[in-house]
Design a protein around this motif. Structure first.
Motif, PDB file in Angstrom:
ATOM      1  N   ILE A   1      -1.993  -7.822  -6.213  1.00  0.00           N
ATOM      2  CA  ILE A   1      -2.540  -6.370  -5.213  1.00  0.00           C
ATOM      3  C   ILE A   1      -1.700  -5.604  -6.634  1.00  0.00           C
ATOM      4  CG2 ILE A   1      -1.647  -4.942  -3.714  1.00  0.00           C
ATOM      5  CD1 ILE A   1      -1.901  -7.145  -2.196  1.00  0.00           C
TER       6      ILE A   1
ATOM      7  N   LEU B   1      -3.219  -1.973  -8.265  1.00  0.00           N
ATOM      8  CA  LEU B   1      -3.066  -0.914  -8.209  1.00  0.00           C
ATOM      9  C   LEU B   1      -2.787   0.566  -9.063  1.00  0.00           C
ATOM     10  CD1 LEU B   1      -0.582  -1.181  -5.068  1.00  0.00           C
ATOM     11  CD2 LEU B   1      -2.394  -0.359  -4.660  1.00  0.00           C
TER      12      LEU B   1
ATOM     13  N   HIS C   1       2.764   1.520  -1.842  1.00  0.00           N
ATOM     14  CA  HIS C   1       3.403   2.676  -3.634  1.00  0.00           C
ATOM     15  C   HIS C   1       2.258   2.934  -3.945  1.00  0.00           C
ATOM     16  CE1 HIS C   1       6.497  -0.022  -4.432  1.00  0.00           C
ATOM     17  NE2 HIS C   1       6.046  -0.947  -3.332  1.00  0.00           N
ATOM     18  N   LEU C   2       0.944   3.805  -3.036  1.00  0.00           N
ATOM     19  CA  LEU C   2      -0.388   4.739  -3.440  1.00  0.00           C
ATOM     20  C   LEU C   2       0.300   6.322  -3.240  1.00  0.00           C
ATOM     21  CD1 LEU C   2      -3.223   2.645  -1.474  1.00  0.00           C
ATOM     22  CD2 LEU C   2      -3.192   3.317  -3.888  1.00  0.00           C
TER      23      LEU C   2
ATOM     24  N   PRO D   1       0.792  -1.083   0.299  1.00  0.00           N
ATOM     25  CA  PRO D   1       0.329   0.375  -0.151  1.00  0.00           C
ATOM     26  C   PRO D   1       1.092   0.553  -0.327  1.00  0.00           C
ATOM     27  CG  PRO D   1      -1.086  -1.289   1.905  1.00  0.00           C
ATOM     28  CD  PRO D   1       0.735  -1.656   0.882  1.00  0.00           C
TER      29      PRO D   1
ATOM     30  N   SER E   1       8.320   3.929  -6.631  1.00  0.00           N
ATOM     31  CA  SER E   1       7.522   2.951  -6.508  1.00  0.00           C
ATOM     32  C   SER E   1       8.252   1.992  -7.377  1.00  0.00           C
ATOM     33  CB  SER E   1       6.485   3.382  -6.686  1.00  0.00           C
ATOM     34  OG  SER E   1       5.646   1.878  -6.877  1.00  0.00           O
TER      35      SER E   1
END
Length: 146
Positions: free
Chosen positions: A139, A143, A37-38, A35, A45
């Motif tokens: 995931i 993303l 990386h959000l 997460p 990232s």
């Protein structure tokens, strides 16, 4: 399992003891690192994911070295290099290469199941790593879609 089996046979208490830290580490990676990386800039990232793919691919290089058979070490090294190429493709091209690399790494885990192929791997490691790879691939694919 016989003494000559290519799969390490750990007795139950040792297997649970070795498996538990892996669960904790995976929860950290999946629960925090993915997460994150959000919030990371896209270039950072991508570089972070590429490094993670390199690290997890490197585990099999270690298993290949520990195995002791030169041809198995070379095989594991070459496959790790292939995952490295996919990671570079994810940095320089489409980020979906990361999901492809992780999904393929899960397949590589399964190829080692029951010692049918490649280096000798602890029995618990294979399904554990495959599931984590596939969850992370899913995931990341999500993303990079949002």
């Amino acid at each position: 399992m016989t003494q000559h089996s290519p799969v390490r046979n750990f007795d139950e208490p040792k297997r649970i003891a070795r498996f538990s830290p892996g669960i904790a580490l995976s929860a950290i990676v999946l629960g925090v690192a993915i997460p994150a990386h959000l919030f990371l800039p896209e270039d950072l990232s991508r570089l972070t994911i590429a490094m993670i793919i390199g690290i997890i691919s490197g585990a099999y290089i270690g298993f290949g070295a520990k195995d002791g058979r030169p041809h198995i070490f070379v095989l594991e090294l070459c496959v790790a290099a292939l995952f490295g190429i996919m990671a570079v493709a994810g940095v320089l091209g489409s980020p979906y290469w990361f999901a492809v690399a992780l999904f393929a790494h899960g397949l590589w885990d399964i190829a080692h199941h029951n010692g049918l192929f490649g280096a000798k791997i602890p029995r618990w490691y294979i399904p554990f790593c495959a599931v984590i790879d596939w969850i992370a691939a899913l995931i990341l694919a999500i993303l990079f879609t949002i």
